[in-house]
Design a protein around this motif. Structure first.
Motif, mmCIF file in Angstrom:
data_model
loop_
_atom_site.group_PDB
_atom_site.id
_atom_site.type_symbol
_atom_site.label_atom_id
_atom_site.label_comp_id
_atom_site.label_asym_id
_atom_site.label_seq_id
_atom_site.Cartn_x
_atom_site.Cartn_y
_atom_site.Cartn_z
ATOM 1 N N GLY A 79 25.347 -32.070 -26.031
ATOM 2 C CA GLY A 79 23.975 -32.510 -26.238
ATOM 3 C C GLY A 79 23.776 -33.237 -27.560
ATOM 4 O O GLY A 79 24.715 -33.517 -28.317
ATOM 5 N N GLU A 80 22.511 -33.510 -27.839
ATOM 6 C CA GLU A 80 22.145 -34.328 -28.986
ATOM 7 C C GLU A 80 21.580 -33.507 -30.147
ATOM 8 O O GLU A 80 21.083 -34.085 -31.120
ATOM 9 C CB GLU A 80 21.097 -35.364 -28.548
ATOM 10 N N ARG A 81 21.633 -32.199 -30.067
ATOM 11 C CA ARG A 81 21.150 -31.388 -31.184
ATOM 12 C C ARG A 81 21.949 -31.708 -32.428
ATOM 13 O O ARG A 81 23.165 -31.886 -32.384
ATOM 14 C CB ARG A 81 21.265 -29.903 -30.874
ATOM 15 N N SER A 82 21.256 -31.753 -33.561
ATOM 16 C CA SER A 82 21.935 -32.082 -34.806
ATOM 17 C C SER A 82 22.719 -30.885 -35.323
ATOM 18 O O SER A 82 22.491 -29.739 -34.916
ATOM 19 C CB SER A 82 20.919 -32.519 -35.858
ATOM 20 N N LEU A 83 23.613 -31.182 -36.238
ATOM 21 C CA LEU A 83 24.441 -30.138 -36.836
ATOM 22 C C LEU A 83 23.579 -29.076 -37.518
ATOM 23 O O LEU A 83 23.820 -27.883 -37.387
ATOM 24 C CB LEU A 83 25.413 -30.790 -37.822
ATOM 25 N N VAL A 84 22.563 -29.513 -38.247
ATOM 26 C CA VAL A 84 21.720 -28.552 -38.977
ATOM 27 C C VAL A 84 20.897 -27.711 -38.013
ATOM 28 O O VAL A 84 20.653 -26.517 -38.259
ATOM 29 C CB VAL A 84 20.820 -29.274 -39.999
ATOM 30 N N ASP A 85 20.460 -28.291 -36.878
ATOM 31 C CA ASP A 85 19.718 -27.511 -35.887
ATOM 32 C C ASP A 85 20.602 -26.427 -35.270
ATOM 33 O O ASP A 85 20.159 -25.302 -35.030
ATOM 34 C CB ASP A 85 19.183 -28.422 -34.776
ATOM 35 N N GLU A 86 21.872 -26.769 -35.025
ATOM 36 C CA GLU A 86 22.798 -25.788 -34.457
ATOM 37 C C GLU A 86 23.128 -24.712 -35.481
ATOM 38 O O GLU A 86 23.259 -23.538 -35.151
ATOM 39 C CB GLU A 86 24.081 -26.495 -34.003
ATOM 40 N N MET A 87 23.258 -25.115 -36.732
ATOM 41 C CA MET A 87 23.582 -24.163 -37.792
ATOM 42 C C MET A 87 22.459 -23.139 -37.957
ATOM 43 O O MET A 87 22.705 -21.952 -38.180
ATOM 44 C CB MET A 87 23.804 -24.917 -39.107
ATOM 45 N N LEU A 88 21.221 -23.599 -37.849
ATOM 46 C CA LEU A 88 20.057 -22.725 -38.045
ATOM 47 C C LEU A 88 19.364 -22.478 -36.712
ATOM 48 O O LEU A 88 18.152 -22.648 -36.569
ATOM 49 C CB LEU A 88 19.096 -23.362 -39.044
ATOM 50 N N ALA A 133 23.476 -21.697 -46.541
ATOM 51 C CA ALA A 133 23.789 -22.573 -45.410
ATOM 52 C C ALA A 133 24.512 -23.832 -45.883
ATOM 53 O O ALA A 133 25.536 -24.236 -45.323
ATOM 54 C CB ALA A 133 22.509 -22.944 -44.655
ATOM 55 N N ARG A 134 23.983 -24.456 -46.938
ATOM 56 C CA ARG A 134 24.602 -25.679 -47.451
ATOM 57 C C ARG A 134 26.005 -25.397 -47.992
ATOM 58 O O ARG A 134 26.949 -26.165 -47.772
ATOM 59 C CB ARG A 134 23.728 -26.298 -48.540
ATOM 60 N N SER A 135 26.152 -24.273 -48.698
ATOM 61 C CA SER A 135 27.453 -23.914 -49.259
ATOM 62 C C SER A 135 28.489 -23.708 -48.162
ATOM 63 O O SER A 135 29.631 -24.173 -48.275
ATOM 64 C CB SER A 135 27.329 -22.643 -50.108
ATOM 65 N N LEU A 136 28.105 -23.025 -47.059
ATOM 66 C CA LEU A 136 29.042 -22.791 -45.969
ATOM 67 C C LEU A 136 29.425 -24.099 -45.274
ATOM 68 O O LEU A 136 30.598 -24.309 -44.922
ATOM 69 C CB LEU A 136 28.439 -21.820 -44.952
ATOM 70 N N LEU A 137 28.460 -24.978 -45.092
ATOM 71 C CA LEU A 137 28.758 -26.251 -44.434
ATOM 72 C C LEU A 137 29.728 -27.079 -45.268
ATOM 73 O O LEU A 137 30.683 -27.669 -44.742
ATOM 74 C CB LEU A 137 27.465 -27.028 -44.184
ATOM 75 N N TYR A 138 29.502 -27.133 -46.576
ATOM 76 C CA TYR A 138 30.428 -27.859 -47.440
ATOM 77 C C TYR A 138 31.794 -27.192 -47.466
ATOM 78 O O TYR A 138 32.833 -27.847 -47.470
ATOM 79 C CB TYR A 138 29.875 -27.958 -48.861
ATOM 80 N N GLN A 139 31.798 -25.880 -47.488
ATOM 81 C CA GLN A 139 33.051 -25.130 -47.538
ATOM 82 C C GLN A 139 33.923 -25.423 -46.321
ATOM 83 O O GLN A 139 35.143 -25.500 -46.423
ATOM 84 C CB GLN A 139 32.744 -23.640 -47.621
ATOM 85 N N PHE A 140 33.290 -25.605 -45.149
ATOM 86 C CA PHE A 140 34.035 -25.887 -43.930
ATOM 87 C C PHE A 140 34.059 -27.379 -43.591
ATOM 88 O O PHE A 140 34.330 -27.767 -42.454
ATOM 89 C CB PHE A 140 33.456 -25.089 -42.761
ATOM 90 N N LEU A 162 31.829 -21.013 -36.949
ATOM 91 C CA LEU A 162 32.195 -20.050 -37.986
ATOM 92 C C LEU A 162 31.136 -19.985 -39.076
ATOM 93 O O LEU A 162 30.727 -18.898 -39.510
ATOM 94 C CB LEU A 162 33.546 -20.430 -38.591
ATOM 95 N N ALA A 163 30.699 -21.162 -39.539
ATOM 96 C CA ALA A 163 29.677 -21.193 -40.586
ATOM 97 C C ALA A 163 28.394 -20.523 -40.109
ATOM 98 O O ALA A 163 27.759 -19.756 -40.842
ATOM 99 C CB ALA A 163 29.398 -22.644 -40.999
ATOM 100 N N ARG A 164 28.004 -20.781 -38.856
ATOM 101 C CA ARG A 164 26.793 -20.177 -38.295
ATOM 102 C C ARG A 164 26.942 -18.661 -38.172
ATOM 103 O O ARG A 164 25.992 -17.904 -38.421
ATOM 104 C CB ARG A 164 26.522 -20.797 -36.924
ATOM 105 N N THR A 165 28.159 -18.197 -37.809
ATOM 106 C CA THR A 165 28.409 -16.760 -37.673
ATOM 107 C C THR A 165 28.299 -16.059 -39.022
ATOM 108 O O THR A 165 27.756 -14.953 -39.125
ATOM 109 C CB THR A 165 29.803 -16.526 -37.067
ATOM 110 N N LEU A 166 28.804 -16.704 -40.074
ATOM 111 C CA LEU A 166 28.811 -16.089 -41.403
ATOM 112 C C LEU A 166 27.460 -16.182 -42.096
ATOM 113 O O LEU A 166 27.184 -15.417 -43.027
ATOM 114 C CB LEU A 166 29.880 -16.756 -42.276
ATOM 115 N N LEU A 167 26.598 -17.124 -41.663
ATOM 116 C CA LEU A 167 25.353 -17.394 -42.379
ATOM 117 C C LEU A 167 24.426 -16.187 -42.440
ATOM 118 O O LEU A 167 23.801 -15.920 -43.472
ATOM 119 C CB LEU A 167 24.629 -18.578 -41.718
ATOM 120 N N SER A 168 24.348 -15.453 -41.347
ATOM 121 C CA SER A 168 23.390 -14.342 -41.298
ATOM 122 C C SER A 168 23.825 -13.148 -42.134
ATOM 123 O O SER A 168 23.083 -12.167 -42.231
ATOM 124 C CB SER A 168 23.175 -13.909 -39.842
#
Length: 621
Positions: A79-88, A133-140, A162-168
């Motif tokens: 789909g067309e969901r953005s990376l940030v929408d999927e992350m959050l 969230a920003r730190s995890l995205l940059y890290q990966f 992985l970043a989304r799993t660790l964010l919470s």
């Protein structure tokens, strides 16, 4: 005290029982790995523990209030969901506010819209969550927040998951093959994250270095029995070998006792048979016990290699581009008999394309690849078996040969060969389309080795193989008198099989490293500690016409870059640290986030230019 308890868990699919009576617990902060053979139900067990699937029997209990996050083995985002929408991907006000703020920053929204999103995040006091969230995205390695998730590669999607799993910030992480589709740098990033963040972790992986670096206990499911090993993978291997020795010694004693009893049975007069019923019954039990031999379930690989001459594969001035993207640039190399070469580099850099060029399956833009007359090429690629129509497993092998020659004049039938690759007679008559991922890769490997190749080109051969299969394949390759070229993210495999590496750096640059992967990482760590901007010890392979002598102005530019790159690296590290600094206000965090993006882009351009000028200076000296 256990944060998670599993009691008598059982699961079956129809008549097939995956596991039963599984019981164990995890303490707070413990990192436990689950090991079992392919098909034993590891993924199903994890899903039952994470609450994704219901077990048929048993109980899973978490401490009250514990947050649990689950990462599946296969991640597919469309789909067309953005990376940030999927992350959050949550409906709570904090996530919604951060999504709106991230979109505003990424789109360079008008000041009033940006300020409105900032005010909302400020109102919810959500800056800590945004910084995490920003730190995890940059890290990966995920920087384009507006990119649609459907356009991400498999590795990028796994990193995002992985970043989304660790964010919470869950207290318990349940991870199914977390290293799949990750390149080596990202695997090491994940190891660092799991060992420093302190959650309780239960995971399945076939990455043995990951096991060594992350877990503090291993549980093994083997033929319905659960065994626990209080240590890392090295400890597990040591204790497992000891258990095998004890089992083998016990089996030998049973065999000797059975032979002694068998002699008594043969001598016993029939007239006195009623007098010895108890001993005869004991003999029958002993015979059953002595006949039961523990099967290790490992592949037994043996093939006959064709003789290989002195000329193997010659590459001269190879070049390949896709649009603006350079895969290989003026690369020359000569593969020799006995070479064992690993190909490493980030995902998407062109390693599989390079294999296609090397084996003649893809034409280069420039240059030439010459394959020696005595070469019998065996190619194991990521595409797997390509069948024109659905076939039974036995027919896939018979289409290649009914009889397979081995060393010293011995032969195997197609059915016997399949048994060595762990396909029993019942499995051989199944359709290939019904096989699991690991079974399909074993069948593919079997068909490749049937051709008796003397040059093996393996593209990610370790995917979907269990640890027993990996060990069998490694042992086979170590003893093989053939030229081997392998692409893999398995560091253990690289260290055991390969004695040199081709390191893909991007933009067409390839350099050779003589030694193991662990040696390479040790050198890179030393260079970082010394403040070096780029690796110097490995030889960059840029053959072709001798470059023009470096000019005085270029030498000055090179000296300036050598002084400025460490400064930019230090600036990048400071900005990354600032993203987790809760004392900064929201405007300063936003400003530093934009500055970080620009610093990373600048550092990449400077490093590329440094390598170009450094190569020119080395050639001119």
């Amino acid at each position: 005290m256990n944060v998670l308890s599993i009691e008598n868990l059982g699961k079956r699919y129809g008549p097939r029982e995956l596991f039963t009576g599984v019981s164990f617990g995890l303490e707070k902060g413990q990192r436990m790995a689950l090991i079992a053979r392919n098909g034993a139900g590891k993924s199903t067990l994890l899903r039952c523990i994470a609450g994704i699937e219901r077990p048929d029997e048993g109980l899973v209990t978490f401490n009250k209030g514990v947050r649990v996050a689950y990462l599946p083995q296969d991640v597919r985002m469309t789909g067309e969901r953005s990376l940030v929408d999927e992350m959050l991907d949550r409906d709570d006000p904090v996530s919604s506010a951060i999504r709106a703020y991230a979109h505003a920053v990424a789109r360079h929204a008008p000041p009033n819209e940006l300020q409105s999103s900032i005010d909302r995040v400020e109102e919810l006091q959500a800056w800590d969550h945004e910084a995490r969230a920003r730190s995890l995205l940059y890290q990966f390695g995920l920087r384009d927040l507006e990119q649609p998730v459907g356009t991400l590669s498999g590795g990028q999607q796994k990193r995002l998951a992985l970043a989304r799993t660790l964010l919470s910030g869950p207290e318990v992480l349940v991870l199914d093959e977390p290293t799949n589709h990750l390149d080596l740098d990202m695997i090491e990033q994940l190891e660092t994250e799991l060992t420093r963040s302190g959650p309780t972790v239960l995971f399945v992986t076939h990455d043995r270095y990951f096991l060594d670096n992350v877990c503090d206990e291993i549980i093994e499911l083997d033929q319905g029995t659960l065994a626990r090993y209080k240590g890392d993978y090295g400890y597990y291997v040591e204790k497992k070998a000891l258990a095998e020795e004890v089992r083998e010694a016990t089996h030998q004693k049973l065999q000797a006792l059975m032979r002694h009893e068998l002699e008594w049975v043969r001598r016993m007069p029939r007239a006195r048979g009623t007098k010895s019923k108890s001993r005869l019954a004991a003999f029958d039990e002993l015979k059953d016990a002595a006949g039961r031999r523990h099967r290790d379930g490992a592949m037994r690989i043996e093939v006959k290699m064709e003789r290989l001459g002195g000329k193997v594969i010659e590459v001269r001035n190879l070049a390949k581009r896709f649009g603006e993207r350079t895969i290989v640039e003026k690369f020359s190399y000569s593969l020799k008999r006995g070479d064992r070469i690993g190909i490493v580099g980030p995902n998407g850099v062109g390693k599989s394309t390079f294999i296609e060029l090397l084996t003649g399956r893809m034409a280069p833009d420039l240059g030439k690849v010459t394959i020696g007359d005595t070469v019998v090429l065996g190619l194991f690629d990521q595409q797997g078996l390509r069948l024109k129509e659905d076939k039974r497993v036995i027919d896939v092998v018979r289409d290649i040969a009914e009889v397979i020659p081995l060393t010293k004049g011995r032969t195997l039938s197609a059915a016997q060969l399949l048994e060595r690759f762990l396909f029993d007679r019942e499995k051989q008559w199944q359709y290939a389309s019904t096989l699991s991922g690991g079974e399909r890769r074993r069948l593919h490997l079997c068909t490749v080795l049937m051709l008796n190749p003397n040059v093996l080109v393996l593209d990610e051969p370790t995917n979907d193989l269990d640890i027993a299969g990996l060990n069998a394949l490694e042992d086979f390759l170590v003893d093989l008198d053939a030229c081997i070229l392998v692409v893999t993210h398995d560091r253990f495999f690289l260290d055991k099989v390969c004695d040199r590496l081709l390191v893909f750096e991007g933009a067409g640059r390839i350099r050779e490293h003589v030694g193991s992967y662990s040696d390479l990482r040790g050198q890179q760590a030393s260079q970082v500690a010394d403040g070096d901007a780029a690796p110097r010890k490995a030889r960059t392979l840029r053959p072709g016409p001798r470059p023009k002598k470096i000019t005085y102005a270029q030498r000055l530019e090179l000296e300036r870059l050598e002084a400025e790159i460490p400064e930019q690296e230090s600036r990048r590290d400071d900005l990354l640290a600032a993203m987790n600094d809760t004392s900064l206000d929201h405007e300063e965090l936003a400003r530093r986030g934009l500055e970080l993006e620009e610093t990373i882009r600048l550092l990449e351009r400077m490093s590329d230019r440094w390598i170009e000028l450094s190569n020119k200076a080395d050639e001119a000296d």
